[in-house]
Motif scaffolding. Structure first.
Motif, PDB file in Angstrom:
ATOM      1  N   CYS A 141      -0.532   9.330   7.575  1.00 55.85           N
ATOM      2  CA  CYS A 141      -0.470   7.874   7.465  1.00 55.85           C
ATOM      3  C   CYS A 141       0.900   7.322   7.846  1.00 55.85           C
ATOM      4  N   GLY A 142       1.912   8.196   7.926  1.00 50.42           N
ATOM      5  CA  GLY A 142       3.242   7.751   8.296  1.00 50.42           C
ATOM      6  C   GLY A 142       3.890   6.851   7.274  1.00 50.42           C
ATOM      7  N   ARG A 143       3.656   7.122   5.985  1.00 48.25           N
ATOM      8  CA  ARG A 143       4.229   6.293   4.937  1.00 48.25           C
ATOM      9  C   ARG A 143       4.429   7.116   3.666  1.00 48.25           C
ATOM     10  N   LYS A 144       5.223   6.570   2.752  1.00 54.20           N
ATOM     11  CA  LYS A 144       5.471   7.239   1.480  1.00 54.20           C
ATOM     12  C   LYS A 144       4.254   7.114   0.569  1.00 54.20           C
ATOM     13  N   ASN A 145       4.130   8.066  -0.356  1.00 54.95           N
ATOM     14  CA  ASN A 145       2.972   8.014  -1.257  1.00 54.95           C
ATOM     15  C   ASN A 145       3.059   6.839  -2.225  1.00 54.95           C
ATOM     16  N   VAL A 146       4.272   6.353  -2.487  1.00 54.50           N
ATOM     17  CA  VAL A 146       4.445   5.118  -3.253  1.00 54.50           C
ATOM     18  C   VAL A 146       5.400   4.226  -2.470  1.00 54.50           C
ATOM     19  N   ASP A 147       4.936   3.057  -2.062  1.00 60.16           N
ATOM     20  CA  ASP A 147       5.742   2.126  -1.263  1.00 60.16           C
ATOM     21  C   ASP A 147       5.717   0.758  -1.939  1.00 60.16           C
ATOM     22  N   SER A 197      14.926  17.494   7.486  1.00 60.11           N
ATOM     23  CA  SER A 197      13.734  17.506   6.644  1.00 60.11           C
ATOM     24  C   SER A 197      12.643  16.577   7.173  1.00 60.11           C
ATOM     25  N   LEU A 198      11.439  16.867   6.784  1.00 58.56           N
ATOM     26  CA  LEU A 198      10.258  16.169   7.309  1.00 58.56           C
ATOM     27  C   LEU A 198      10.275  14.681   7.016  1.00 58.56           C
ATOM     28  N   ASP A 199      10.812  14.282   5.875  1.00 61.35           N
ATOM     29  CA  ASP A 199      10.787  12.865   5.508  1.00 61.35           C
ATOM     30  C   ASP A 199      11.513  11.993   6.523  1.00 61.35           C
ATOM     31  N   GLN A 200      12.548  12.544   7.188  1.00 55.36           N
ATOM     32  CA  GLN A 200      13.292  11.766   8.179  1.00 55.36           C
ATOM     33  C   GLN A 200      12.435  11.392   9.386  1.00 55.36           C
ATOM     34  N   TRP A 201      11.345  12.120   9.592  1.00 60.65           N
ATOM     35  CA  TRP A 201      10.505  11.923  10.778  1.00 60.65           C
ATOM     36  C   TRP A 201       9.233  11.139  10.488  1.00 60.65           C
ATOM     37  N   ILE A 202       8.647  11.326   9.321  1.00 57.59           N
ATOM     38  CA  ILE A 202       7.345  10.680   9.084  1.00 57.59           C
ATOM     39  C   ILE A 202       7.463   9.283   8.490  1.00 57.59           C
ATOM     40  N   TYR A 203       8.611   8.939   7.892  1.00 58.75           N
ATOM     41  CA  TYR A 203       8.781   7.598   7.343  1.00 58.75           C
ATOM     42  C   TYR A 203       9.518   6.679   8.310  1.00 58.75           C
ATOM     43  N   ASP A 244      -8.265   2.949   9.404  1.00 55.14           N
ATOM     44  CA  ASP A 244      -7.195   1.971   9.192  1.00 55.14           C
ATOM     45  C   ASP A 244      -5.961   2.581   8.545  1.00 55.14           C
ATOM     46  N   LEU A 245      -6.089   3.817   8.044  1.00 56.40           N
ATOM     47  CA  LEU A 245      -4.954   4.475   7.401  1.00 56.40           C
ATOM     48  C   LEU A 245      -4.105   5.289   8.377  1.00 56.40           C
ATOM     49  N   VAL A 246      -4.634   5.582   9.549  1.00 54.67           N
ATOM     50  CA  VAL A 246      -3.894   6.383  10.530  1.00 54.67           C
ATOM     51  C   VAL A 246      -2.602   5.662  10.911  1.00 54.67           C
ATOM     52  N   GLU A 306       0.691  -4.700  -4.366  1.00 61.30           N
ATOM     53  CA  GLU A 306       0.417  -3.741  -5.443  1.00 61.30           C
ATOM     54  C   GLU A 306      -0.831  -2.915  -5.178  1.00 61.30           C
ATOM     55  N   GLU A 307      -1.877  -3.527  -4.625  1.00 62.52           N
ATOM     56  CA  GLU A 307      -3.131  -2.793  -4.412  1.00 62.52           C
ATOM     57  C   GLU A 307      -3.010  -1.732  -3.319  1.00 62.52           C
ATOM     58  N   ASP A 308      -1.968  -1.830  -2.480  1.00 61.48           N
ATOM     59  CA  ASP A 308      -1.779  -0.868  -1.394  1.00 61.48           C
ATOM     60  C   ASP A 308      -0.571   0.040  -1.608  1.00 61.48           C
ATOM     61  N   ALA A 309       0.159  -0.159  -2.702  1.00 59.72           N
ATOM     62  CA  ALA A 309       1.435   0.528  -2.888  1.00 59.72           C
ATOM     63  C   ALA A 309       1.266   2.038  -3.090  1.00 59.72           C
ATOM     64  N   HIS A 310       0.172   2.435  -3.771  1.00 61.04           N
ATOM     65  CA  HIS A 310      -0.048   3.847  -4.085  1.00 61.04           C
ATOM     66  C   HIS A 310      -1.029   4.438  -3.071  1.00 61.04           C
ATOM     67  N   LEU A 311      -0.545   5.401  -2.303  1.00 61.13           N
ATOM     68  CA  LEU A 311      -1.328   5.923  -1.182  1.00 61.13           C
ATOM     69  C   LEU A 311      -2.631   6.579  -1.628  1.00 61.13           C
ATOM     70  N   VAL A 312      -2.622   7.321  -2.736  1.00 62.00           N
ATOM     71  CA  VAL A 312      -3.842   7.997  -3.180  1.00 62.00           C
ATOM     72  C   VAL A 312      -4.913   6.976  -3.564  1.00 62.00           C
ATOM     73  N   SER A 313      -4.518   5.921  -4.270  1.00 62.80           N
ATOM     74  CA  SER A 313      -5.480   4.876  -4.632  1.00 62.80           C
ATOM     75  C   SER A 313      -6.015   4.166  -3.398  1.00 62.80           C
ATOM     76  N   LEU A 314      -5.122   3.897  -2.445  1.00 65.94           N
ATOM     77  CA  LEU A 314      -5.547   3.255  -1.199  1.00 65.94           C
ATOM     78  C   LEU A 314      -6.490   4.173  -0.423  1.00 65.94           C
ATOM     79  N   PHE A 315      -6.172   5.453  -0.390  1.00 65.87           N
ATOM     80  CA  PHE A 315      -7.014   6.433   0.290  1.00 65.87           C
ATOM     81  C   PHE A 315      -8.399   6.486  -0.345  1.00 65.87           C
ATOM     82  N   LYS A 316      -8.453   6.476  -1.665  1.00 67.96           N
ATOM     83  CA  LYS A 316      -9.739   6.477  -2.363  1.00 67.96           C
ATOM     84  C   LYS A 316     -10.564   5.253  -1.973  1.00 67.96           C
ATOM     85  N   ARG A 317      -9.929   4.080  -1.989  1.00 68.67           N
ATOM     86  CA  ARG A 317     -10.646   2.845  -1.661  1.00 68.67           C
ATOM     87  C   ARG A 317     -11.124   2.842  -0.219  1.00 68.67           C
TER      88      ARG A 317
END
Length: 244
Positions: free
Chosen positions: A127-133, A12-18, A158-160, A138-149
């Motif tokens: 981004c090579g990371r989980k959507n919640v890490d 599965s894809l998760d084994q490769w991107i994380y 900086d997200l690549v 805390e300010e960087d844990a949620h990928l969508v919020s970080l992406f918005k900022r």
């Protein structure tokens, strides 16, 4: 009855991107191809069948890779058939927290819930990371919020994926692909593109009659999406999908 699946030797894809193992590295062209494969798979489900099939659980764990890293959408345990004449459906909440579109709060959905989940997966791939890490501040844990900022601050480079040299060398192209994710993550489902529109864009087949704009999409709004900032204690366990 027995189900026979094609053997997908790369799992599965998760084994490769994380993964941070340099032996398990997916380059930019491979990731771009995987994104296109997922988009084509969802286009077939939404538009190529007699009835629409809404998958309802698009996530990296449900994307399988063959020996050539061709991607296949898998695990239809939560999917739902929808008649062509139905514009919306009312159904019990189902899916994986973190990938569920905001409209699930009203339990009235369309196939665009898959488009939203696809947008999350695209961001994770790029981004090579989980959507919640939770290991991050805390300010960087949620990928969508970080992406918005980062989008609003003009800092998407900086997200690549920082752990992949090829991704870094194609950073400008990666950021352009992030704009596809932004389009798919719009809060209003009607503003999200169809998956066939996404495929046409990725294949360079957009024409003048298609007015959908991928070049300058708004940043996704910061909303309390299910499994993101919302308490998931009220969700029904029998219809929630965990990691597979």
């Amino acid at each position: 009855m027995h189900l026979v699946y094609e053997y997908m030797c790369n799992g599965s894809l998760d084994q490769w991107i994380y993964c941070r193992d340099k032996l398990l590295v997916l380059g930019w062209q491979c990731r771009r191809k995987i994104i296109l494969d997922i988009a084509k798979g969802l286009t077939y489900l939404h538009e190529g069948c007699k009835q629409k099939i809404v998958h309802l659980d698009i996530k990296p764990q449900n994307i399988l890779l063959d020996e050539n890293f061709n991607a296949r959408v898998s695990d239809f345990g939560l999917s739902k058939l929808v008649g062509r004449e139905q514009s919306q459906i009312v159904t019990t909440m189902r899916g994986t927290p973190g990938y569920m579109a905001p409209e699930w709060l009203n339990s009235t959905i369309t196939e665009k819930v898959d488009v939203y989940s696809f947008g999350i997966v695209v961001l994770e791939i790029l981004c090579g990371r989980k959507n919640v890490d939770r290991s991050l501040p805390e300010e960087d844990a949620h990928l969508v919020s970080l992406f918005k900022r980062m989008s609003e601050d003009g800092e998407l480079l900086d997200l690549v994926d920082k752990y992949n040299e090829e991704m870094q060398s194609h950073a400008a192209e990666v950021v352009e692909m992030m704009k596809v994710a932004a389009c798919c993550l719009q809060v209003e489902y009607a503003r999200r593109p169809s998956m066939s529109t996404v495929v046409n864009f990725l294949e360079g087949k957009m024409d003048d009659e298609n007015k959908y704009n991928f070049s300058n999409p708004p940043a996704p709004a910061e909303v309390e999406t299910l499994g993101h900032q919302t308490d998931t204690a009220t969700l029904i366990p029998s219809v929630l999908s965990g990691p597979r």
